[in-house]
Write a protein that holds these residues in place. Structure first.
Motif, short mmCIF file in Angstrom:
data_model
loop_
_atom_site.label_atom_id
_atom_site.label_comp_id
_atom_site.label_asym_id
_atom_site.label_seq_id
_atom_site.Cartn_x
_atom_site.Cartn_y
_atom_site.Cartn_z
N PRO A 1 41.99 50.79 -0.71
CA PRO A 1 42.76 50.99 -1.94
C PRO A 1 43.60 49.80 -2.32
CG PRO A 1 43.75 52.20 -0.14
CD PRO A 1 42.47 51.63 0.39
N ARG B 1 36.37 54.98 -12.95
CA ARG B 1 37.70 55.47 -13.28
C ARG B 1 37.71 57.01 -13.34
NH1 ARG B 1 42.30 52.80 -12.84
NH2 ARG B 1 41.55 51.05 -14.08
N GLN B 2 36.64 57.57 -13.77
CA GLN B 2 36.57 59.02 -13.91
C GLN B 2 36.22 59.72 -12.60
OE1 GLN B 2 33.74 59.71 -17.00
NE2 GLN B 2 34.97 58.67 -18.59
N ASN B 3 35.53 59.05 -11.71
CA ASN B 3 34.99 59.71 -10.53
C ASN B 3 35.57 59.17 -9.23
OD1 ASN B 3 32.58 61.45 -11.68
ND2 ASN B 3 32.51 59.45 -12.70
N SER B 4 36.64 58.47 -9.28
CA SER B 4 37.26 58.00 -8.05
C SER B 4 38.76 57.88 -8.28
CB SER B 4 36.68 56.64 -7.64
OG SER B 4 37.04 55.65 -8.59
N SER B 5 39.45 57.71 -7.18
CA SER B 5 40.90 57.56 -7.26
C SER B 5 41.24 56.10 -7.49
CB SER B 5 41.56 58.07 -5.96
OG SER B 5 41.04 57.35 -4.87
N LEU B 6 40.74 55.60 -8.60
CA LEU B 6 40.95 54.19 -8.93
C LEU B 6 42.30 54.05 -9.63
CD1 LEU B 6 39.50 51.48 -8.73
CD2 LEU B 6 38.61 51.87 -11.01
N ALA B 7 43.24 53.49 -8.91
CA ALA B 7 44.59 53.39 -9.47
C ALA B 7 44.94 51.97 -9.86
CB ALA B 7 45.61 53.91 -8.44
N GLU C 1 37.83 53.78 -2.36
CA GLU C 1 38.89 54.58 -1.75
C GLU C 1 39.18 54.12 -0.33
OE1 GLU C 1 37.42 58.50 -2.05
OE2 GLU C 1 37.73 58.66 -4.23
#
Lengths: 90, 233
Positions: free
Chosen positions: A9, A44-50, A6
């Motif tokens: 980014p 992917r589930q636990n961060s704002s990985l876009a 994060e």
């Protein structure tokens, strides 16, 4: 790890799974891919990985410790590497 | 009556004897007895005499006792040899004799001292084991090491190699910048990476590499994340 992603980014992320030389090559290849995929799913589930993430399993192809060494000596070969890199638009 | 008794006896013996025959038999028996007695008393063999049948008395046998001797050896030898031949005791072992004379030290021999002692050129193997192997020259090691690889080190290292400290496997290995920011085990410390400024490293071709151990993330032969994997990730 999620905080680091994060923080940057704009960085491209690749998750690489590695294994030691013990066991079958195909088995280590599959296991390294599955482990890299597991780390990817968690991030992917636990961060704002876009951004798209490249998931690669190298198996025992890229050792950084002695591939003829013992289990303890090959601890560094059993790893997951997360590579962050910014793309320069020239 | 007498004839009847004789006949009865003759019938019992299986013969029909008469008085005359009985008298002849008794006479012959007496003659045979007398002849045997005479031969027993007077008949001798030519090479035999009764004196030869005399038994010899038992031979006395003595065992020589082994007693501690406080006397010198030379005196024992002399005493044994001086024993008279008519002695009833005869030893089965020959008397001990002193064959080698005692060593004698020459009194007039001169001993020269070596004021400049030198070591021999070739030492025995037991002495060589305690000595260090001399280091080989670099030219020799260059010819012997034909397979230069990071994992196949030459068996003989150059002389100066002993002073070098080889990198331990725990040191961070790899080209990633983030790999250097790790713990002593060679893996990355995420907290340390968070506090560091990685802008420049991100722009590098290698980027920032975060190296995590499979032992922390997964169980053996499993790709399911462990509970211990949550903090670093």
């Amino acid at each position: 790890m999620a905080a680091l992603i994060e923080k940057y980014p704009q960085a491209q992320i690749s998750i690489e799974g590695h294994a030691d030389t013990f066991g079958d090559d195909a088995y280590n290849q599959t296991l390294s891919e599955q482990r890299a995929q597991a780390v990817h799913d968690f991030l992917r589930q636990n961060s704002s990985l876009a951004t798209p993430v490249q998931v690669i399993g190298y198996g025992e192809q890229r050792p950084i410790a002695n591939p003829q060494g013992s289990i303890e000596e090959q601890q560094l070969n059993r790893r997951v590497e997360i590579r962050l890199r910014t793309v320069t638009s020239d | 009556m007498k004839n009847q008794i004789v006949k009865t006896e003759g019938v019992l013996l299986g013969y029909r004897l008469t008085r005359r025959r009985l008298a002849i038999a008794v006479t012959l028996t007496c003659l045979l007895y007398l002849a045997g007695y005479y031969l027993a008393q007077h008949w001798t063999l030519s090479n035999f005499a009764l004196a030869q049948l005399k038994f010899k008395p038992a031979r006395p046998f003595r065992i020589q006792t082994q007693e501690p001797q406080s006397k010198p050896t030379q005196q024992i030898a002399l005493s044994e040899t001086a024993k008279p031949a008519s002695s009833s005791f005869q030893s089965f072992t020959p008397p001990p004799t002193v064959s080698t004379p005692p060593p004698s030290v020459p009194s007039q021999e001169t001993v020269t001292l070596n004021e400049n002692p030198t070591l021999p050129s070739q030492l025995p193997a037991s002495d060589l084991a305690t000595r260090t192997v001399p280091s080989l020259s670099q030219n020799i090691t260059a010819t012997t090491s034909t397979n230069d690889s990071i994992f196949n080190l030459p068996s003989t290292l150059p002389s100066h190699a002993a002073e070098e400290i080889l990198p331990a496997s725990a040191e961070p290995v790899g080209n990633g910048i983030g790999a250097g920011l790790g713990n002593s085990s060679g893996f990355s410390d995420v907290g340390q990476l968070l506090n560091a400024d990685l802008s420049d490293q991100l722009a590098s071709p290698e980027g920032v590499v975060i190296r995590l151990s499979n032992e922390v993330l997964f169980d053996f032969d499993s790709y399911q994340l462990r509970d211990t994997a949550i903090p670093p990730i």
